[in-house]
Scaffold this motif. Structure first.
Motif, PDB file in Angstrom:
ATOM      1  N   UNK A 243      46.974  32.089  42.774  1.00 39.49           N
ATOM      2  CA  UNK A 243      48.189  31.951  43.580  1.00 39.49           C
ATOM      3  C   UNK A 243      49.223  32.996  43.225  1.00 39.49           C
ATOM      4  N   UNK A 244      49.426  33.240  41.937  1.00 38.38           N
ATOM      5  CA  UNK A 244      50.390  34.252  41.503  1.00 38.38           C
ATOM      6  C   UNK A 244      49.926  35.642  41.892  1.00 38.38           C
ATOM      7  N   UNK A 245      48.642  35.892  41.734  1.00 32.50           N
ATOM      8  CA  UNK A 245      48.073  37.197  42.124  1.00 32.50           C
ATOM      9  C   UNK A 245      48.320  37.483  43.599  1.00 32.50           C
ATOM     10  N   UNK A 246      48.017  36.523  44.467  1.00 28.04           N
ATOM     11  CA  UNK A 246      48.200  36.746  45.909  1.00 28.04           C
ATOM     12  C   UNK A 246      49.667  36.964  46.237  1.00 28.04           C
ATOM     13  N   UNK A 247      50.542  36.205  45.606  1.00 27.15           N
ATOM     14  CA  UNK A 247      51.982  36.373  45.828  1.00 27.15           C
ATOM     15  C   UNK A 247      52.429  37.779  45.461  1.00 27.15           C
TER      16      UNK A 247
END
Length: 214
Positions: free
Chosen positions: A36-40
């Motif tokens: 989730x953090x990576x995609x953000x």
């Protein structure tokens, strides 16, 4: 005395199963949060940029933790830890597959592009998971490169990724469906990430059972 010993063994087995389940939930949450953090971080950043590099580092770090905890779940906390170089290697290779998956989906665009990327991801995850399974079994990483036994949970992970990206990138197209399910007020991207967590938990459960069967 035999009855007491049997009860103690059952209690210890129950504690062990509970501990393994908690570990599995834990590393599923770690992987989900890392993704989730990576995609953000990367969804609006150029492929070659400091932000993308940071995103890849975050994702790889999360996958290292996930792989180490998977090893503990399969082989026991007291067993030899997954070798650092192997943990790093399988984590980097999996992170790069996620990057490729997102790049293909973004390049093709729309629902069709995300579905195509998901199918490609499922195929590429089979050798990735085969190598990871070899490492967990303490055999040579490349003793086998394609084990169809990993196909099932590879498809599950790719399906979760597809649902996640559809809701994150094309959530507006599913507003009617979400409303009919009583989820109209929920952010589609957050719902997609939650769905991904469920799929990953199922994938991890299948993968751990496969590794233990060897």
């Amino acid at each position: 005395m035999a009855t007491i010993d049997s009860g103690e063994r059952s209690a210890l087995a129950g504690v062990r199963v509970t501990g393994q389940t908690l570990l599995m939930v834990g590393f599923t949450l770690v992987e989900t949060l890392a993704l989730g953090l990576w995609l953000t971080l990367v969804q609006s950043a150029p492929v070659i940029s400091a932000t993308s590099a940071i995103g890849l580092g975050v994702l790889t770090s999360g996958l290292v933790v996930e792989h180490v905890l998977t090893d503990a779940t399969v082989n026991g906390v007291s067993a030899d830890a997954l070798p650092d170089r192997q943990a790093l290697a399988v984590s980097v290779s999996e992170a790069l597959l996620w990057v490729l998956w997102l790049g293909v989906a973004d390049r093709l665009g729309g629902v069709d592009g995300i579905l195509f990327a998901g199918g490609l991801f499922a195929v590429l995850l089979v050798p990735q998971h085969t190598v990871e399974d070899n490492v967990l079994r303490r055999v040579g990483p490349f003793d086998s490169v394609v084990d169809l036994g990993t196909a099932g949970f590879s498809v599950v992970e790719a399906a979760g990724a597809t649902v996640w990206l559809l809701l994150a990138f094309e959530g507006g197209q599913f507003s009617g469906l979400l409303a009919s399910l009583g989820l109209g007020g929920v952010d589609p991207a957050a719902l997609g990430l939650a769905a991904l967590a469920v799929f990953l938990l199922v994938e991890h459960d299948i993968g751990v059972k496969l590794a233990r069967s060897g």
